[in-house]
Design a protein around this motif. Structure first.
Motif, PDB file in Angstrom:
ATOM      1  N   TYR A   1     -52.967  -8.786 -14.186  1.00 41.40           N
ATOM      2  CA  TYR A   1     -51.578  -8.371 -14.403  1.00 41.40           C
ATOM      3  C   TYR A   1     -51.552  -6.882 -14.703  1.00 41.40           C
ATOM      4  O   TYR A   1     -52.233  -6.400 -15.604  1.00 41.40           O
ATOM      5  N   SER A   2     -50.744  -6.146 -13.936  1.00 37.92           N
ATOM      6  CA  SER A   2     -50.682  -4.698 -14.121  1.00 37.92           C
ATOM      7  C   SER A   2     -49.269  -4.224 -14.463  1.00 37.92           C
ATOM      8  O   SER A   2     -48.996  -3.031 -14.433  1.00 37.92           O
ATOM      9  N   GLY A   3     -48.359  -5.141 -14.767  1.00 34.35           N
ATOM     10  CA  GLY A   3     -46.978  -4.768 -15.072  1.00 34.35           C
ATOM     11  C   GLY A   3     -46.824  -4.327 -16.512  1.00 34.35           C
ATOM     12  O   GLY A   3     -47.796  -4.173 -17.262  1.00 34.35           O
ATOM     13  N   THR A   4     -45.574  -4.122 -16.898  1.00 38.93           N
ATOM     14  CA  THR A   4     -45.301  -3.738 -18.282  1.00 38.93           C
ATOM     15  C   THR A   4     -44.792  -4.956 -19.036  1.00 38.93           C
ATOM     16  O   THR A   4     -44.185  -5.852 -18.457  1.00 38.93           O
ATOM     17  N   GLY A   5     -45.037  -4.999 -20.321  1.00 38.13           N
ATOM     18  CA  GLY A   5     -44.594  -6.127 -21.125  1.00 38.13           C
ATOM     19  C   GLY A   5     -45.563  -7.294 -21.022  1.00 38.13           C
ATOM     20  O   GLY A   5     -46.710  -7.162 -20.597  1.00 38.13           O
ATOM     21  N   SER A   6     -45.081  -8.462 -21.373  1.00 40.71           N
ATOM     22  CA  SER A   6     -45.898  -9.656 -21.412  1.00 40.71           C
ATOM     23  C   SER A   6     -46.028 -10.288 -20.023  1.00 40.71           C
ATOM     24  O   SER A   6     -45.061 -10.393 -19.280  1.00 40.71           O
ATOM     25  N   ALA A   7     -47.232 -10.726 -19.690  1.00 39.52           N
ATOM     26  CA  ALA A   7     -47.453 -11.407 -18.418  1.00 39.52           C
ATOM     27  C   ALA A   7     -46.698 -12.736 -18.384  1.00 39.52           C
ATOM     28  O   ALA A   7     -46.193 -13.153 -17.346  1.00 39.52           O
ATOM     29  N   VAL A   8     -46.589 -13.398 -19.534  1.00 36.36           N
ATOM     30  CA  VAL A   8     -45.874 -14.674 -19.613  1.00 36.36           C
ATOM     31  C   VAL A   8     -44.383 -14.446 -19.366  1.00 36.36           C
ATOM     32  O   VAL A   8     -43.743 -15.199 -18.630  1.00 36.36           O
ATOM     33  N   ASP A   9     -43.818 -13.387 -19.953  1.00 40.98           N
ATOM     34  CA  ASP A   9     -42.404 -13.078 -19.716  1.00 40.98           C
ATOM     35  C   ASP A   9     -42.166 -12.767 -18.246  1.00 40.98           C
ATOM     36  O   ASP A   9     -41.158 -13.172 -17.663  1.00 40.98           O
ATOM     37  N   ASN A  10     -43.081 -12.064 -17.630  1.00 41.59           N
ATOM     38  CA  ASN A  10     -42.964 -11.740 -16.215  1.00 41.59           C
ATOM     39  C   ASN A  10     -43.017 -13.018 -15.374  1.00 41.59           C
ATOM     40  O   ASN A  10     -42.278 -13.165 -14.410  1.00 41.59           O
ATOM     41  N   TYR A  11     -43.871 -13.962 -15.749  1.00 36.64           N
ATOM     42  CA  TYR A  11     -43.988 -15.230 -15.044  1.00 36.64           C
ATOM     43  C   TYR A  11     -42.703 -16.057 -15.174  1.00 36.64           C
ATOM     44  O   TYR A  11     -42.262 -16.705 -14.228  1.00 36.64           O
ATOM     45  N   ASN A  12     -42.086 -16.022 -16.352  1.00 39.10           N
ATOM     46  CA  ASN A  12     -40.882 -16.813 -16.601  1.00 39.10           C
ATOM     47  C   ASN A  12     -39.605 -16.152 -16.098  1.00 39.10           C
ATOM     48  O   ASN A  12     -38.553 -16.781 -16.098  1.00 39.10           O
ATOM     49  N   ARG A  13     -39.651 -14.925 -15.664  1.00 35.85           N
ATOM     50  CA  ARG A  13     -38.451 -14.205 -15.230  1.00 35.85           C
ATOM     51  C   ARG A  13     -37.707 -14.925 -14.099  1.00 35.85           C
ATOM     52  O   ARG A  13     -36.489 -15.028 -14.153  1.00 35.85           O
ATOM     53  N   PRO A  14     -38.378 -15.461 -13.058  1.00 31.95           N
ATOM     54  CA  PRO A  14     -37.606 -16.167 -12.015  1.00 31.95           C
ATOM     55  C   PRO A  14     -36.807 -17.346 -12.563  1.00 31.95           C
ATOM     56  O   PRO A  14     -35.701 -17.606 -12.114  1.00 31.95           O
ATOM     57  N   LYS A  15     -37.352 -18.050 -13.553  1.00 32.77           N
ATOM     58  CA  LYS A  15     -36.620 -19.168 -14.147  1.00 32.77           C
ATOM     59  C   LYS A  15     -35.365 -18.655 -14.845  1.00 32.77           C
ATOM     60  O   LYS A  15     -34.309 -19.278 -14.780  1.00 32.77           O
ATOM     61  N   GLN A  16     -35.462 -17.506 -15.505  1.00 35.21           N
ATOM     62  CA  GLN A  16     -34.309 -16.912 -16.170  1.00 35.21           C
ATOM     63  C   GLN A  16     -33.265 -16.497 -15.140  1.00 35.21           C
ATOM     64  O   GLN A  16     -32.070 -16.685 -15.349  1.00 35.21           O
ATOM     65  N   GLN A  17     -33.709 -15.953 -14.013  1.00 39.68           N
ATOM     66  CA  GLN A  17     -32.780 -15.567 -12.965  1.00 39.68           C
ATOM     67  C   GLN A  17     -32.045 -16.793 -12.433  1.00 39.68           C
ATOM     68  O   GLN A  17     -30.838 -16.736 -12.169  1.00 39.68           O
ATOM     69  N   LEU A  18     -32.745 -17.911 -12.275  1.00 42.01           N
ATOM     70  CA  LEU A  18     -32.113 -19.144 -11.817  1.00 42.01           C
ATOM     71  C   LEU A  18     -31.071 -19.620 -12.820  1.00 42.01           C
ATOM     72  O   LEU A  18     -29.979 -20.041 -12.438  1.00 42.01           O
ATOM     73  N   GLN A  19     -31.379 -19.537 -14.102  1.00 39.60           N
ATOM     74  CA  GLN A  19     -30.409 -19.932 -15.121  1.00 39.60           C
ATOM     75  C   GLN A  19     -29.170 -19.047 -15.067  1.00 39.60           C
ATOM     76  O   GLN A  19     -28.048 -19.532 -15.215  1.00 39.60           O
ATOM     77  N   ASN A  20     -29.351 -17.750 -14.823  1.00 37.22           N
ATOM     78  CA  ASN A  20     -28.208 -16.845 -14.717  1.00 37.22           C
ATOM     79  C   ASN A  20     -27.336 -17.211 -13.525  1.00 37.22           C
ATOM     80  O   ASN A  20     -26.112 -17.147 -13.602  1.00 37.22           O
ATOM     81  N   ILE A  21     -27.956 -17.604 -12.422  1.00 37.36           N
ATOM     82  CA  ILE A  21     -27.198 -18.006 -11.239  1.00 37.36           C
ATOM     83  C   ILE A  21     -26.398 -19.265 -11.531  1.00 37.36           C
ATOM     84  O   ILE A  21     -25.221 -19.360 -11.195  1.00 37.36           O
ATOM     85  N   LEU A  22     -27.019 -20.244 -12.172  1.00 33.66           N
ATOM     86  CA  LEU A  22     -26.344 -21.499 -12.459  1.00 33.66           C
ATOM     87  C   LEU A  22     -25.239 -21.332 -13.487  1.00 33.66           C
ATOM     88  O   LEU A  22     -24.203 -21.969 -13.403  1.00 33.66           O
ATOM     89  N   GLN A  23     -25.434 -20.457 -14.472  1.00 33.61           N
ATOM     90  CA  GLN A  23     -24.393 -20.228 -15.468  1.00 33.61           C
ATOM     91  C   GLN A  23     -23.195 -19.525 -14.849  1.00 33.61           C
ATOM     92  O   GLN A  23     -22.071 -19.738 -15.241  1.00 33.61           O
TER      93      GLN A  23
END
Length: 114
Positions: free
Chosen positions: A9-31
């Motif tokens: 992992y070479s991004g910024t912040g937590s690798a786990v947060d980066n992994y979970n980001r698509p799930k958060q985007q899906l929740q935003n779409i559904l909301q």
């Protein structure tokens, strides 16, 4: 089982947060589903018929995973416009209203390919 290679992992912040980001985007779409009137139920055959007609009309967008898919946002804008015979979200329509939308799209397909 699909073989996978470990990735550094070479991004910024937590690798786990980066992994979970698509799930958060899906929740935003559904909301925000009240705004997108084109959301559909894949188990409803009339919804699937509408999606088929969208592809026939070439109302499609590119998708990284599936190639080319029906443009749900364009459908949403159509359902909100004055051109739509029924001004309601797709999921809120009953059988009769869905039939009106289907016949409208059939007419559009006929006019396009006549």
């Amino acid at each position: 089982m699909i073989p996978t290679k470990p990735q550094v992992y070479s991004g910024t912040g937590s690798a786990v947060d980066n992994y979970n980001r698509p799930k958060q985007q899906l929740q935003n779409i559904l909301q925000g589903s009240n705004e997108n009137w084109g959301l559909f139920d894949k188990k409803n055959s009339k919804h699937m018929a509408i999606l088929s007609q969208l592809r026939t009309l070439q109302w499609t967008v590119k998708n990284d995973r599936y190639g080319e898919v029906a443009d749900i946002h364009r459908l949403s804008e159509f359902l909100k416009s004055d051109k739509s015979p029924v001004k309601k979200p797709l999921k809120d329509m009953d059988e009769k209203e869905l039939s009106k939308i289907i016949s409208c799209f059939e007419s559009m397909v006929t006019k396009k390919y006549k």
